[in-house]
Motif scaffolding. Structure first.
Motif, PDB file in Angstrom:
ATOM      1  N   THR A   2     -41.090  27.219  13.338  1.00 41.28           N
ATOM      2  CA  THR A   2     -40.393  27.874  14.444  1.00 41.28           C
ATOM      3  C   THR A   2     -41.273  27.959  15.692  1.00 41.28           C
ATOM      4  OG1 THR A   2     -41.024  30.051  13.555  1.00 41.28           O
ATOM      5  CG2 THR A   2     -38.855  29.190  12.964  1.00 41.28           C
ATOM      6  N   MET A  53     -33.210  26.407  12.819  1.00 38.01           N
ATOM      7  CA  MET A  53     -32.684  25.625  13.938  1.00 38.01           C
ATOM      8  C   MET A  53     -32.243  26.529  15.090  1.00 38.01           C
ATOM      9  SD  MET A  53     -33.312  22.700  12.890  1.00 38.01           S
ATOM     10  CE  MET A  53     -34.090  22.413  11.289  1.00 38.01           C
ATOM     11  N   SER A  54     -31.753  27.714  14.768  1.00 36.40           N
ATOM     12  CA  SER A  54     -31.357  28.647  15.836  1.00 36.40           C
ATOM     13  C   SER A  54     -32.569  29.114  16.630  1.00 36.40           C
ATOM     14  CB  SER A  54     -30.622  29.854  15.248  1.00 36.40           C
ATOM     15  OG  SER A  54     -31.518  30.745  14.586  1.00 36.40           O
ATOM     16  N   LYS A 111     -33.930  25.248  18.352  1.00 33.32           N
ATOM     17  CA  LYS A 111     -32.948  24.597  19.229  1.00 33.32           C
ATOM     18  C   LYS A 111     -33.320  23.147  19.562  1.00 33.32           C
ATOM     19  CE  LYS A 111     -31.253  28.851  21.361  1.00 33.32           C
ATOM     20  NZ  LYS A 111     -31.918  29.739  20.392  1.00 33.32           N
ATOM     21  N   GLY A 154     -30.404  26.926   8.842  1.00 31.13           N
ATOM     22  CA  GLY A 154     -29.678  27.264  10.051  1.00 31.13           C
ATOM     23  C   GLY A 154     -30.447  28.228  10.931  1.00 31.13           C
ATOM     24  N   TYR A 155     -31.094  29.210  10.318  1.00 31.63           N
ATOM     25  CA  TYR A 155     -31.871  30.169  11.109  1.00 31.63           C
ATOM     26  C   TYR A 155     -33.028  29.471  11.828  1.00 31.63           C
ATOM     27  CZ  TYR A 155     -34.768  34.100  12.452  1.00 31.63           C
ATOM     28  OH  TYR A 155     -35.529  34.987  13.182  1.00 31.63           O
ATOM     29  N   ARG A 174     -23.987  27.031   9.815  1.00 29.90           N
ATOM     30  CA  ARG A 174     -23.277  27.556  10.980  1.00 29.90           C
ATOM     31  C   ARG A 174     -23.312  29.086  11.055  1.00 29.90           C
ATOM     32  NH1 ARG A 174     -23.948  23.388  13.873  1.00 29.90           N
ATOM     33  NH2 ARG A 174     -22.444  21.695  13.709  1.00 29.90           N
ATOM     34  N   TRP A 207     -25.876  30.672  11.387  1.00 33.08           N
ATOM     35  CA  TRP A 207     -26.898  30.926  12.402  1.00 33.08           C
ATOM     36  C   TRP A 207     -26.886  29.930  13.556  1.00 33.08           C
ATOM     37  CZ3 TRP A 207     -29.431  35.356  12.425  1.00 33.08           C
ATOM     38  CH2 TRP A 207     -29.655  36.035  11.232  1.00 33.08           C
ATOM     39  N   TYR A 208     -26.490  28.695  13.276  1.00 35.28           N
ATOM     40  CA  TYR A 208     -26.774  27.604  14.228  1.00 35.28           C
ATOM     41  C   TYR A 208     -25.510  26.816  14.534  1.00 35.28           C
ATOM     42  CZ  TYR A 208     -28.864  23.202  15.894  1.00 35.28           C
ATOM     43  OH  TYR A 208     -29.196  22.095  16.624  1.00 35.28           O
ATOM     44  N   ARG A 209     -25.243  26.619  15.833  1.00 33.38           N
ATOM     45  CA  ARG A 209     -24.044  25.899  16.252  1.00 33.38           C
ATOM     46  C   ARG A 209     -24.350  24.550  16.891  1.00 33.38           C
ATOM     47  NH1 ARG A 209     -19.422  27.702  13.899  1.00 33.38           N
ATOM     48  NH2 ARG A 209     -19.717  29.909  13.444  1.00 33.38           N
TER      49      ARG A 209
END
Length: 380
Positions: free
Chosen positions: A262, A321-322, A325, A318-319, A349, A351-353
């Motif tokens: 991260t 990637m959120s 980005k 997902g977290y 999804r 956490w991450y779109r």
């Protein structure tokens, strides 16, 4: 069989009709939900040999995307080319040389290998690359980078072996002695073995896996490669970050969620991160056991222990990637099936779109400053 169609004719099939071929960078059997939300640009299928990339591009080809050998997913390996003409391999697990050959990649371009750790599903095809490269077109030493010794003491015996990459390859060369001698009648370099000018020589760089400073280990022709610690199984795993022409890629190898990713992954162009199916799915698919059957609970505990010690769950992916980005998030080390990608995407999804793709073998990403094109190689 009848006349059939050629691979080039197949490229003319409309995308709708060719959906089963997953030519948009998605994978055979991928759920409709996963396809619709994958993101990124697409440009159909490609047939090897691939076109030379432009000076401002980086191309990432996935030749192995699983820990479990599968028809569409051999063990782990990623091939990266940059516009300067250089190329790199990150891990090379079992079965991937067949995919490299099918892609028309010669041994001379399999000469720089970066290992994340020394598990068999990340190292097995080193044997073939080392053994047959010199009798092919690689007449120079095989260059390898990898982590230093774990420095972990066996609690039962007190043994603290040297298990770093240098010791690994010293034993490796001993193991390969019979093969090397068997090929001694061929010209395998401009100098004899041990001269540093022979295909059976090794140039091994051991990396201190405890170093958290993102050290630079490769800096040539506009490409820089750095590494940072990973959290996988036991001491001695690392992840890599490559930059070229203002673009960046991270290949995590196997890892639990960790702050290194991260921190160093913020704003990268392509973040290739491992992910595993839930323990329940692991047991049902890999052990063939269902709840209530003998052995299910024991197998489930083992699967949970493996995930907890070594890997990244779906929501955690997902977290991550959120928090980072990336322009494109890539799932690897994941068993891609029609009934695994849909639930996985729902968890991601949470956490991450942003754009995400589930990698299987022969996925090709061409990265430029303006776009990332997803394609799938069609091989004979």
């Amino acid at each position: 069989m009848g006349k059939g169609i050629s691979r080039r004719d197949m490229l003319k099939i409309p995308t709708v009709a060719a959906g089963a071929l997953a030519i948009a960078g998605m994978t055979p059997g991928t759920s409709r939900a996963a396809q619709e939300q994958s993101g990124g640009s697409t440009a159909g299928a490609v047939v090897p040999p691939l076109r030379p990339i432009r000076a401002d591009e980086m191309r990432i080809t996935f030749l192995g995307t699983s820990f479990l050998p599968r028809t569409a997913q051999e063990c782990n390996s990623v091939y990266v080319e940059v516009g300067s003409g250089d190329q790199f391999i990150f891990d090379c697990g079992s079965g991937v040389v067949a995919k490299y050959n099918a892609m028309g990649i010669p041994y001379s371009k399999m000469d720089k290998i970066f290992l994340t750790h020394l598990h068999g599903d990340h190292t097995s095809d080193l044997i073939h690359i080392y053994a047959f490269g010199p009798s092919g077109d690689r007449k120079t030493p095989l260059q390898v980078w990898g982590p230093s010794r774990s420095n972990m003491r066996n609690p039962s015996t007190g043994e603290n072996p040297d298990d770093g990459v240098k010791a690994f390859f010293e034993a490796f060369q001993t193991m390969m002695s019979w093969h090397v001698q068997g090929f001694s009648f061929l010209q395998t370099g401009v100098g004899p073995r041990g001269s540093g000018q022979n295909g059976y020589d090794l140039a091994v760089t051991e990396l201190d896996w405890t170093d958290r400073s993102l050290p630079l280990i490769y800096d040539k022709n506009g490409t820089q490669i750095r590494y940072f610690p990973a959290a996988h199984d036991r001491n001695g795993s690392i992840s890599y970050k490559l930059t070229y022409n203002g673009m960046s890629m991270i290949f995590t190898g196997d890892t639990k969620p960790n702050d290194y990713v991260t921190t160093h992954g913020k704003g990268v162009d392509v973040l290739i991160h491992e992910m595993v199916v839930p323990p329940e799915t692991w047991v049902e698919k890999n052990a063939g056991l269902k709840p209530g059957q003998d052995g299910y609970n024991e197998a489930l505990k083992i699967a949970q222990d493996v995930q907890d010690s070594s890997h990244t769950p779906q929501k955690a992916f997902g977290y991550i990637m959120s928090q980072t980005k990336p322009r494109l998030a890539v799932v690897t080390h994941f068993q891609v099936n029609s009934d695994t990608t849909g639930p996985a995407l729902r968890d991601i999804r949470y956490w991450y779109r942003g754009p995400v793709v589930f990698a299987t073998d022969l996925l090709v990403l061409t990265v430029s400053p303006k776009r990332i094109v997803q394609q799938r190689a069609l091989i004979d």
